[in-house]
Design an enzyme around this catalytic site. Structure first.
Site, PDB file in Angstrom:
ATOM      1  N   LYS A  17     -17.973 -10.845 -21.289  1.00 52.85           N
ATOM      2  CA  LYS A  17     -17.109 -10.277 -22.324  1.00 52.85           C
ATOM      3  C   LYS A  17     -17.867 -10.066 -23.631  1.00 52.85           C
ATOM      4  O   LYS A  17     -17.578  -9.126 -24.367  1.00 52.85           O
ATOM      5  CB  LYS A  17     -15.884 -11.163 -22.556  1.00 52.85           C
ATOM      6  N   LYS A  61     -15.069  -4.222  -7.775  1.00 49.78           N
ATOM      7  CA  LYS A  61     -13.668  -4.611  -7.788  1.00 49.78           C
ATOM      8  C   LYS A  61     -12.826  -3.494  -8.438  1.00 49.78           C
ATOM      9  O   LYS A  61     -13.275  -2.883  -9.404  1.00 49.78           O
ATOM     10  CB  LYS A  61     -13.565  -5.898  -8.619  1.00 49.78           C
ATOM     11  N   LYS A  66      -8.662  -1.871 -13.973  1.00 50.75           N
ATOM     12  CA  LYS A  66      -7.901  -0.968 -14.839  1.00 50.75           C
ATOM     13  C   LYS A  66      -8.801  -0.356 -15.902  1.00 50.75           C
ATOM     14  O   LYS A  66      -8.461   0.652 -16.507  1.00 50.75           O
ATOM     15  CB  LYS A  66      -6.732  -1.696 -15.488  1.00 50.75           C
TER      16      LYS A  66
END
Ligand code: TRP
Length: 334
Positions: A113, A195, A198
């Site tokens: 992140k 994966k 979104k």
């Protein structure tokens, strides 16, 4: 015999995908039967990426409406918003002093992140796993259903709890992560080695808001391979394995049962059947979702009741923790 206890959290961020439905929501529904289950909408975690306030509000109620639409029943389980119970942040503060900088620096999600939001590496992002540990430990649960990307955080939670228990005597239940088997990882339909996410909208990702017909189209256009043999082989045939996983989890079957059912047939047959399963699931889900999301007052009311249900154990754990650490408790809480 009473059922084991469980706790899980979901961030109210962005549009959930078919991957969330299969990997998160469906297993949750199974958990409400097998467990004394608690589900938490973790709005405190969500602000570490500093969302737009209106989006955060909308997504918090939105995720809750999806939970209900999937079949979570507030009479069978407990569902609440993290920020409605102040004990979460209070315990997180205490646990900060029992967590080492080095432990948090090793967290891969933090490292990922920090790269993704390199202009906003805030302290909340760093401290995120301690709040997650507080979420879990506060409710004294045995099991934590999570995706495999959260395993490291649950390991850290166990380490913190063990450390605290060793210092002060038994205080926290040591929790165990439970990873759902089938469909734990729905992959991108166009790049089946990644994966489904979104953050990569397009033909590889099915959002729960997609029109059922367009979701079906994404399935029939999914990338497969040229081996032309129906087999469950995630390494060599990742696209096909992904379709098998999707079909299997929507129909409550194992991948092996799906392979047997479609043995000898062409990929087209599996694609059509999977597309139909996805479209019909989305159609039902969207109808239910719309009826819940249109009654915001009732959603708020249910969240409030959930928080009340969850607060007794939370308060008891927090007081016990404060007592052990040596805080002078207000006389009303002795
Ligand atoms: N970190 C989790 C995620 O991103 C969300 C979460 C917060 C959670 N608190 C939790 C999951 C407690 C399980 C238990 O998916």
């Amino acid at each position: 015999m009473s059922k084991p206890t469980s706790f899980s959290g979901v961030q109210p961020s962005g549009q959930p995908t078919l991957g969330n439905l299969i990997g998160v929501f469906q297993p949750f529904v199974a958990f409400q039967d097998s467990h004394q289950a608690t589900f938490c909408i973790v709005d405190h975690h969500a602000i570490t990426s500093r969302p737009n306030p209106e989006d955060l509000r909308t997504n918090t109620l939105g995720i809750f409406a999806y939970y209900l639409a999937m079949g979570l029943d507030p009479a069978k389980c407990t569902i609440f918003a993290q920020s409605h119970l102040p004990q979460h942040t209070e315990l997180a503060w205490i646990l900060n002093s029992f967590t080492q900088m080095g432990e948090l620096e090793r967290m891969t999600q933090y490292k990922d992140k920090s790269q993704r939001q390199s202009d906003n590496i805030n302290v909340g992002l760093f401290d995120y796993p301690v709040l997650m540990a507080a979420d879990i430990l506060l409710h004294q649960v045995q099991h934590v259903p999570v995706g495999d990307d959260q395993l490291q955080h649950v390991e850290l939670t166990r380490d913190i709890a063990t450390r605290f228990n060793n210092l002060y005597g038994p205080t926290f239940t040591i929790p165990k992560a439970i990873i759902p088997q089938v469909g734990a990882r729905v992959m991108d339909l166009q790049e089946p080695n990644r994966k489904m996410s979104k953050s990569r909208p397009g033909p590889g990702t099915i959002l729960l808001t997609d029109a059922p017909a367009s979701a079906a189209k994404k399935i029939t256009r999914a990338v497969t391979d040229s081996l032309a043999t129906i087999a469950y082989n995630p390494q060599e045939q990742p696209g096909l394995a992904n379709l098998i996983d999707i079909f299997a989890s929507l129909n409550n079957q194992t991948p092996q049962q799906v392979v047997q059912q479609f043995q000898g047939q062409q990929y087209g047959a599996l694609k059509t059947a999977t597309a139909e399963a996805v479209a019909s699931k989305l159609e039902k889900l969207q109808t239910a979702y719309n009826s819940y999301i249109n009654d915001k007052a009732e959603l708020q009311n249910l969240l409030q009741k959930g928080a009340e249900k969850a607060s007794a154990t939370a308060e008891k754990t927090l007081q016990a923790t404060k007592q052990k650490v040596g805080y002078v408790l207000p006389s009303s809480q002795k």
